[in-house]
Motif scaffolding. Structure first.
Motif, PDB file in Angstrom:
ATOM      1  N   GLU A  44      -2.103  -4.467  -7.526  1.00 37.43           N
ATOM      2  CA  GLU A  44      -1.480  -3.243  -8.029  1.00 37.43           C
ATOM      3  C   GLU A  44      -2.092  -1.997  -7.376  1.00 37.43           C
ATOM      4  O   GLU A  44      -1.391  -1.050  -7.047  1.00 37.43           O
ATOM      5  CB  GLU A  44      -1.643  -3.198  -9.563  1.00 37.43           C
ATOM      6  CG  GLU A  44      -0.778  -2.183 -10.246  1.00 37.43           C
ATOM      7  CD  GLU A  44       0.724  -2.415 -10.082  1.00 37.43           C
ATOM      8  OE1 GLU A  44       1.452  -1.407  -9.957  1.00 37.43           O
ATOM      9  OE2 GLU A  44       1.166  -3.577 -10.054  1.00 37.43           O
ATOM     10  N   GLU A  45      -3.406  -2.022  -7.158  1.00 37.29           N
ATOM     11  CA  GLU A  45      -4.066  -0.834  -6.593  1.00 37.29           C
ATOM     12  C   GLU A  45      -3.722  -0.612  -5.114  1.00 37.29           C
ATOM     13  O   GLU A  45      -3.888   0.489  -4.597  1.00 37.29           O
ATOM     14  CB  GLU A  45      -5.575  -0.889  -6.788  1.00 37.29           C
ATOM     15  CG  GLU A  45      -6.276  -1.951  -5.978  1.00 37.29           C
ATOM     16  CD  GLU A  45      -7.769  -2.014  -6.247  1.00 37.29           C
ATOM     17  OE1 GLU A  45      -8.501  -2.417  -5.344  1.00 37.29           O
ATOM     18  OE2 GLU A  45      -8.183  -1.660  -7.369  1.00 37.29           O
ATOM     19  N   ASN A  46      -3.219  -1.629  -4.431  1.00 39.48           N
ATOM     20  CA  ASN A  46      -2.827  -1.483  -3.026  1.00 39.48           C
ATOM     21  C   ASN A  46      -1.328  -1.237  -2.837  1.00 39.48           C
ATOM     22  O   ASN A  46      -0.860  -1.125  -1.712  1.00 39.48           O
ATOM     23  CB  ASN A  46      -3.248  -2.707  -2.211  1.00 39.48           C
ATOM     24  CG  ASN A  46      -4.742  -2.726  -1.961  1.00 39.48           C
ATOM     25  OD1 ASN A  46      -5.384  -1.682  -1.901  1.00 39.48           O
ATOM     26  ND2 ASN A  46      -5.312  -3.899  -1.840  1.00 39.48           N
ATOM     27  N   ILE A  47      -0.582  -1.162  -3.931  1.00 37.85           N
ATOM     28  CA  ILE A  47       0.850  -0.878  -3.837  1.00 37.85           C
ATOM     29  C   ILE A  47       1.049   0.623  -3.613  1.00 37.85           C
ATOM     30  O   ILE A  47       0.391   1.448  -4.241  1.00 37.85           O
ATOM     31  CB  ILE A  47       1.602  -1.336  -5.112  1.00 37.85           C
ATOM     32  CG1 ILE A  47       1.738  -2.861  -5.100  1.00 37.85           C
ATOM     33  CG2 ILE A  47       2.977  -0.682  -5.203  1.00 37.85           C
ATOM     34  CD1 ILE A  47       2.547  -3.420  -6.256  1.00 37.85           C
ATOM     35  N   ILE A  48       1.946   0.937  -2.696  1.00 34.24           N
ATOM     36  CA  ILE A  48       2.277   2.343  -2.428  1.00 34.24           C
ATOM     37  C   ILE A  48       3.217   2.823  -3.530  1.00 34.24           C
ATOM     38  O   ILE A  48       4.284   2.259  -3.723  1.00 34.24           O
ATOM     39  CB  ILE A  48       2.979   2.499  -1.065  1.00 34.24           C
ATOM     40  CG1 ILE A  48       2.143   1.900   0.068  1.00 34.24           C
ATOM     41  CG2 ILE A  48       3.331   3.958  -0.805  1.00 34.24           C
ATOM     42  CD1 ILE A  48       0.944   2.695   0.475  1.00 34.24           C
ATOM     43  N   LYS A  49       2.790   3.841  -4.234  1.00 29.67           N
ATOM     44  CA  LYS A  49       3.631   4.423  -5.286  1.00 29.67           C
ATOM     45  C   LYS A  49       4.705   5.285  -4.633  1.00 29.67           C
ATOM     46  O   LYS A  49       4.466   5.946  -3.645  1.00 29.67           O
ATOM     47  CB  LYS A  49       2.792   5.300  -6.226  1.00 29.67           C
ATOM     48  CG  LYS A  49       1.542   4.621  -6.791  1.00 29.67           C
ATOM     49  CD  LYS A  49       1.856   3.508  -7.754  1.00 29.67           C
ATOM     50  CE  LYS A  49       0.619   2.900  -8.363  1.00 29.67           C
ATOM     51  NZ  LYS A  49       0.136   1.685  -7.767  1.00 29.67           N
ATOM     52  N   GLY A  50       5.896   5.253  -5.173  1.00 25.20           N
ATOM     53  CA  GLY A  50       6.973   6.073  -4.639  1.00 25.20           C
ATOM     54  C   GLY A  50       7.896   5.333  -3.689  1.00 25.20           C
ATOM     55  O   GLY A  50       8.806   5.927  -3.130  1.00 25.20           O
TER      56      GLY A  50
END
Length: 139
Positions: A44-50
């Motif tokens: 989850e922390e490596n997912i690009i938001k947006g």
């Protein structure tokens, strides 16, 4: 190679194509060459938001440069992140922070993406710059 030299290479490659269907096909082909992120970094922390699709980006410092790996669940998005990683991986944090991203406009990428994909592109660039900022602060 400098970031600018790599970006110029990318612009030259895209100028060989007459229409955007060919360019989309090329972007998809580039996605197949992407240095894939290890499964353990698909968090989850490596997912690009947006981003409309899932894009994972991982960065680690190696000998003063940042090495990026990534993956996406969408073939076009995978190609887009492959272009960015080609331009910015194996570069120093300072070089990444100082680099412009005009080559994206020069190849016409942003204007040929849907608004949500264009926002995702901006988010990917922002995340790469954030990694560079974090690694720059450590040195």
């Amino acid at each position: 190679m400098t970031i600018q030299a790599i970006q110029e290479e990318i612009v030259d490659e895209f100028s060989m194509f007459d229409d955007w269907m060919q360019r989309y096909e090329y972007i998809i082909e580039l996605g197949k060459t992407l240095p894939l992120i290890e499964e353990k970094y698909k968090t989850e922390e490596n997912i690009i938001k947006g981003c409309q699709s899932k894009v994972w980006v991982h960065a680690e410092e190696q000998n003063g440069t940042i090495v990026f790996t990534a993956d996406s669940d969408a073939i076009l998005t995978k190609g887009i992140i492959a272009i960015l990683i080609r331009a910015f991986s194996n570069q120093t944090p300072e070089a990444i922070l100082e680099a412009n991203t005009n080559f994206i406009d020069e190849i016409g990428l942003k204007e040929h993406l849907s608004p949500t994909r264009a926002n995702g592109l901006v988010s990917m660039i922002k995340q790469i710059k954030m990694y560079a900022l974090a690694f720059n602060a450590k040195s």
